[in-house]
Design a protein around this motif. Structure first.
Motif, PDB file in Angstrom:
ATOM      1  N   PHE A 191       0.825  -1.208   0.000  1.00 23.90           N
ATOM      2  CA  PHE A 191       0.000   0.000   0.000  1.00 23.90           C
ATOM      3  C   PHE A 191       0.856   1.254   0.000  1.00 23.90           C
ATOM      4  CE2 PHE A 191      -4.592   0.514   0.588  1.00 23.90           C
ATOM      5  CZ  PHE A 191      -5.001  -0.789   0.361  1.00 23.90           C
ATOM      6  N   TYR A 216      -1.125   6.520   3.026  1.00 28.20           N
ATOM      7  CA  TYR A 216      -2.346   7.327   2.964  1.00 28.20           C
ATOM      8  C   TYR A 216      -2.343   8.315   4.117  1.00 28.20           C
ATOM      9  CZ  TYR A 216      -5.004   4.967  -0.661  1.00 28.20           C
ATOM     10  OH  TYR A 216      -5.458   4.502  -1.847  1.00 28.20           O
ATOM     11  N   ILE A 231      -2.352  -1.795   7.759  1.00 30.50           N
ATOM     12  CA  ILE A 231      -3.403  -1.953   6.748  1.00 30.50           C
ATOM     13  C   ILE A 231      -3.602  -3.443   6.461  1.00 30.50           C
ATOM     14  CG2 ILE A 231      -3.943  -1.659   4.304  1.00 30.50           C
ATOM     15  CD1 ILE A 231      -2.930   1.161   4.481  1.00 30.50           C
ATOM     16  N   SER A 232      -4.850  -3.844   6.515  1.00 32.61           N
ATOM     17  CA  SER A 232      -5.204  -5.251   6.343  1.00 32.61           C
ATOM     18  C   SER A 232      -6.307  -5.353   5.310  1.00 32.61           C
ATOM     19  CB  SER A 232      -5.708  -5.830   7.674  1.00 32.61           C
ATOM     20  OG  SER A 232      -4.757  -5.650   8.705  1.00 32.61           O
ATOM     21  N   ARG A 289      -1.096 -12.611  11.820  1.00 30.21           N
ATOM     22  CA  ARG A 289      -1.603 -11.660  10.823  1.00 30.21           C
ATOM     23  C   ARG A 289      -3.111 -11.473  10.916  1.00 30.21           C
ATOM     24  NH1 ARG A 289      -0.452 -14.040   5.259  1.00 30.21           N
ATOM     25  NH2 ARG A 289      -1.289 -12.032   4.551  1.00 30.21           N
ATOM     26  N   LEU A 295     -12.676 -11.474   9.228  1.00 21.70           N
ATOM     27  CA  LEU A 295     -11.254 -11.740   9.419  1.00 21.70           C
ATOM     28  C   LEU A 295     -10.492 -10.763   8.538  1.00 21.70           C
ATOM     29  CD1 LEU A 295      -8.653 -13.290  10.140  1.00 21.70           C
ATOM     30  CD2 LEU A 295      -9.251 -14.963   8.356  1.00 21.70           C
ATOM     31  N   MET A 296      -9.676  -9.942   9.165  1.00 23.61           N
ATOM     32  CA  MET A 296      -8.824  -9.014   8.431  1.00 23.61           C
ATOM     33  C   MET A 296      -7.396  -9.558   8.513  1.00 23.61           C
ATOM     34  SD  MET A 296     -11.213  -6.732   7.817  1.00 23.61           S
ATOM     35  CE  MET A 296     -10.421  -5.239   7.232  1.00 23.61           C
ATOM     36  N   LEU A 324      -1.313  -7.444   5.473  1.00 20.86           N
ATOM     37  CA  LEU A 324      -0.677  -7.737   4.192  1.00 20.86           C
ATOM     38  C   LEU A 324       0.785  -8.090   4.373  1.00 20.86           C
ATOM     39  CD1 LEU A 324      -2.257  -4.893   2.024  1.00 20.86           C
ATOM     40  CD2 LEU A 324      -2.892  -7.311   2.091  1.00 20.86           C
ATOM     41  N   LEU A 325       1.259  -9.000   3.535  1.00 21.19           N
ATOM     42  CA  LEU A 325       2.678  -9.323   3.491  1.00 21.19           C
ATOM     43  C   LEU A 325       3.394  -8.254   2.665  1.00 21.19           C
ATOM     44  CD1 LEU A 325       2.339 -13.164   2.800  1.00 21.19           C
ATOM     45  CD2 LEU A 325       2.905 -12.038   4.990  1.00 21.19           C
ATOM     46  N   GLN A 334       2.306  -7.073  -0.951  1.00 23.25           N
ATOM     47  CA  GLN A 334       0.949  -7.535  -1.325  1.00 23.25           C
ATOM     48  C   GLN A 334       0.048  -6.348  -1.658  1.00 23.25           C
ATOM     49  OE1 GLN A 334      -0.410 -10.121   1.880  1.00 23.25           O
ATOM     50  NE2 GLN A 334      -0.749 -11.794   0.439  1.00 23.25           N
TER      51      GLN A 334
HETATM   52  C1  LIG Z   1      -6.242   4.473   5.365  1.00 22.15           C
HETATM   53  C2  LIG Z   1      -6.385   3.596   4.173  1.00 22.15           C
HETATM   54  C3  LIG Z   1      -7.241   2.408   4.497  1.00 22.15           C
HETATM   55  C4  LIG Z   1      -7.247   1.386   3.396  1.00 22.15           C
HETATM   56  C5  LIG Z   1      -7.957   0.169   3.877  1.00 22.15           C
HETATM   57  C6  LIG Z   1      -7.984  -0.906   2.877  1.00 22.15           C
HETATM   58  C7  LIG Z   1      -8.663  -2.138   3.460  1.00 22.15           C
HETATM   59  C8  LIG Z   1     -10.120  -2.190   3.119  1.00 22.15           C
HETATM   60  C9  LIG Z   1     -10.702  -3.517   3.448  1.00 22.15           C
HETATM   61  C10 LIG Z   1     -11.149  -4.199   2.210  1.00 22.15           C
HETATM   62  O1  LIG Z   1     -12.305  -4.123   1.870  1.00 22.15           O
HETATM   63  S1  LIG Z   1     -10.061  -5.060   1.292  1.00 22.15           S
HETATM   64  C11 LIG Z   1     -11.040  -5.556  -0.149  1.00 22.15           C
HETATM   65  C12 LIG Z   1     -11.657  -6.915   0.009  1.00 22.15           C
HETATM   66  N1  LIG Z   1     -10.641  -7.922   0.245  1.00 22.15           N
HETATM   67  C13 LIG Z   1      -9.831  -8.348  -0.729  1.00 22.15           C
HETATM   68  O2  LIG Z   1      -9.891  -7.938  -1.882  1.00 22.15           O
HETATM   69  C14 LIG Z   1      -8.850  -9.404  -0.327  1.00 22.15           C
HETATM   70  C15 LIG Z   1      -8.507 -10.326  -1.486  1.00 22.15           C
HETATM   71  N2  LIG Z   1      -7.710 -11.443  -0.974  1.00 22.15           N
HETATM   72  C16 LIG Z   1      -6.379 -11.307  -0.801  1.00 22.15           C
HETATM   73  O3  LIG Z   1      -5.770 -10.308  -1.171  1.00 22.15           O
HETATM   74  C17 LIG Z   1      -5.712 -12.432  -0.122  1.00 22.15           C
HETATM   75  O4  LIG Z   1      -6.531 -13.567  -0.096  1.00 22.15           O
HETATM   76  C18 LIG Z   1      -5.319 -12.081   1.341  1.00 22.15           C
HETATM   77  C19 LIG Z   1      -4.271 -10.962   1.347  1.00 22.15           C
HETATM   78  C20 LIG Z   1      -6.546 -11.652   2.186  1.00 22.15           C
HETATM   79  C21 LIG Z   1      -4.726 -13.315   2.012  1.00 22.15           C
HETATM   80  O5  LIG Z   1      -3.817 -13.947   1.138  1.00 22.15           O
HETATM   81  P1  LIG Z   1      -2.448 -14.502   1.682  1.00 22.15           P
HETATM   82  O6  LIG Z   1      -1.867 -15.349   0.608  1.00 22.15           O
HETATM   83  O7  LIG Z   1      -1.609 -13.409   2.237  1.00 22.15           O
HETATM   84  O8  LIG Z   1      -2.881 -15.344   2.946  1.00 22.15           O
HETATM   85  P2  LIG Z   1      -3.165 -16.908   3.031  1.00 22.15           P
HETATM   86  O9  LIG Z   1      -4.122 -17.360   2.018  1.00 22.15           O
HETATM   87  O10 LIG Z   1      -1.815 -17.587   3.123  1.00 22.15           O
HETATM   88  O11 LIG Z   1      -3.870 -17.006   4.450  1.00 22.15           O
HETATM   89  C22 LIG Z   1      -3.199 -16.596   5.637  1.00 22.15           C
HETATM   90  C23 LIG Z   1      -3.957 -17.224   6.800  1.00 22.15           C
HETATM   91  O12 LIG Z   1      -5.302 -16.699   6.803  1.00 22.15           O
HETATM   92  C24 LIG Z   1      -6.235 -17.766   6.612  1.00 22.15           C
HETATM   93  N3  LIG Z   1      -7.290 -17.316   5.707  1.00 22.15           N
HETATM   94  C25 LIG Z   1      -7.154 -16.659   4.543  1.00 22.15           C
HETATM   95  N4  LIG Z   1      -8.344 -16.417   3.975  1.00 22.15           N
HETATM   96  C26 LIG Z   1      -9.266 -16.952   4.824  1.00 22.15           C
HETATM   97  C27 LIG Z   1     -10.672 -17.023   4.807  1.00 22.15           C
HETATM   98  N5  LIG Z   1     -11.390 -16.485   3.815  1.00 22.15           N
HETATM   99  N6  LIG Z   1     -11.287 -17.648   5.810  1.00 22.15           N
HETATM  100  C28 LIG Z   1     -10.583 -18.188   6.844  1.00 22.15           C
HETATM  101  N7  LIG Z   1      -9.223 -18.129   6.927  1.00 22.15           N
HETATM  102  C29 LIG Z   1      -8.581 -17.525   5.928  1.00 22.15           C
HETATM  103  C30 LIG Z   1      -5.436 -18.885   5.959  1.00 22.15           C
HETATM  104  O13 LIG Z   1      -6.040 -20.125   6.209  1.00 22.15           O
HETATM  105  C31 LIG Z   1      -4.110 -18.715   6.652  1.00 22.15           C
HETATM  106  O14 LIG Z   1      -4.229 -19.214   7.972  1.00 22.15           O
HETATM  107  P3  LIG Z   1      -2.995 -19.975   8.691  1.00 22.15           P
HETATM  108  O15 LIG Z   1      -1.879 -18.966   8.699  1.00 22.15           O
HETATM  109  O16 LIG Z   1      -3.507 -20.306  10.061  1.00 22.15           O
HETATM  110  O17 LIG Z   1      -2.683 -21.170   7.838  1.00 22.15           O
END
Ligand SMILES: CCCCCCCCCC(=O)SCCNC(=O)CCNC(=O)[C@H](O)C(C)(C)COP(=O)(O)OP(=O)(O)OC[C@H]1O[C@@H](n2cnc3c(N)ncnc32)[C@H](O)[C@@H]1OP(=O)(O)O
Length: 218
Positions: free
Chosen positions: A23, A26, A155-156, A187, A209-210, A213-214, A217
């Motif tokens: 990111f 901001y 930021i998550s 995380r 769940l938030m 970010l790595l 990312q």
């Molecule tokens: C001031 C400025 C503010 C700006 C704020 C911005 C934030 C706004 C909030 C949002 O709306 S963001 C938009 C909607 N979300 C997305 O578009 C996210 C899209 N998905 C992704 O980018 C990735 O999937 C994500 C970064 C969330 C995770 O991918 P990773 O490859 O880094 O994580 P990974 O899949 O390895 O999962 C890490 C852990 O979380 C768990 N996990 C991931 N997704 C899950 C899920 N859906 N349900 C349950 N557990 C989950 C996963 O099992 C694992 O657990 P363990 O570490 O215990 O093994």
């Protein structure tokens, strides 16, 4: 393994979290976009309310279309890259001056949670006087982002977001949404919130769940 993150620490104070994934930095708009920006955004919302609730003669619709096109043409030359516009960064304005976010006002923002009040407007209506179901996750998701930030987390991104629709959510009715961090595990930040009416009746509740970010990312 669960960890207890110190409450009340500001963003960037936690070791190793200063990069916030890929990111850009901001910052809040210093002057909420100047003296007339909030007025412009509110006028746009009133226009949206009107545009979706009138049934006007063709001549009136034509004039309105021409004026809307002229307004867009007035603003168009002043586009700036993401992060430089006051829209969405004006903390003193309802919905931070965003036209996407609900135009709600934050009245509590600290590590113990965030509370926001406002109304769903006519242009948020789904049917029969109720807010469109899709607008509730928007409200919850934005709140969850603020809660994450207020808690001092980097930021998550939302990995999942679950909303239970308990009762009809009426438009044009003062409501409150409030939530907090329930648990942190590496995380992962687990958050819950409730949307209530003025009597405290729960209209919807949500959990998310938030994920921090790595590095790099998006
Ligand atoms: C001031 C400025 C503010 C700006 C704020 C911005 C934030 C706004 C909030 C949002 O709306 S963001 C938009 C909607 N979300 C997305 O578009 C996210 C899209 N998905 C992704 O980018 C990735 O999937 C994500 C970064 C969330 C995770 O991918 P990773 O490859 O880094 O994580 P990974 O899949 O390895 O999962 C890490 C852990 O979380 C768990 N996990 C991931 N997704 C899950 C899920 N859906 N349900 C349950 N557990 C989950 C996963 O099992 C694992 O657990 P363990 O570490 O215990 O093994």
């Amino acid at each position: 393994m669960s960890e207890q993150v110190e409450r009340g620490r500001g963003r960037g104070d936690v070791d190793g979290y200063e990069k916030h994934g890929g990111f850009p930095v901001y910052r809040a708009a210093e002057d909420d976009g100047g003296p007339d920006f909030g007025r412009l955004i509110e006028a746009m919302r009133v226009l949206q309310d009107a545009a979706v609730s009138v049934s006007a003669p063709a001549d009136v619709v034509r004039q309105a279309a021409e004026q809307a096109e002229a307004l867009a043409a007035l603003l168009e030359p002043h586009r700036v890259p993401e992060g430089q516009q006051p829209g969405g960064r004006s903390m003193g304005l309802p919905g931070r001056g965003s036209l996407l976010m609900l135009p709600w006002t934050v009245d509590k923002f600290d590590a113990t949670g965030v509370r926001s009040t406002g109304v769903f407007r006519r242009f948020h209506m789904g049917g029969n006087g109720a807010a469109h179901g899709g607008t509730l996750p928007l409200l919850f998701d934005d709140l969850f982002g603020m809660i994450t930030h207020a808690y001092g987390r980097p930021i998550s991104r939302t990995a999942y977001l679950h909303v239970n629709y308990r009762k009809i959510t009426p438009i044009d009715t003062p409501l409150v949404i409030e939530g907090q961090v329930d648990r942190v595990d590496g995380r992962k930040t687990f958050i819950t919130a409730k949307l209530m009416d003025a009597e405290g009746t729960v209209l919807a509740d949500g959990e998310a769940l938030m994920l921090v970010l790595l590095p790099g990312q998006p």
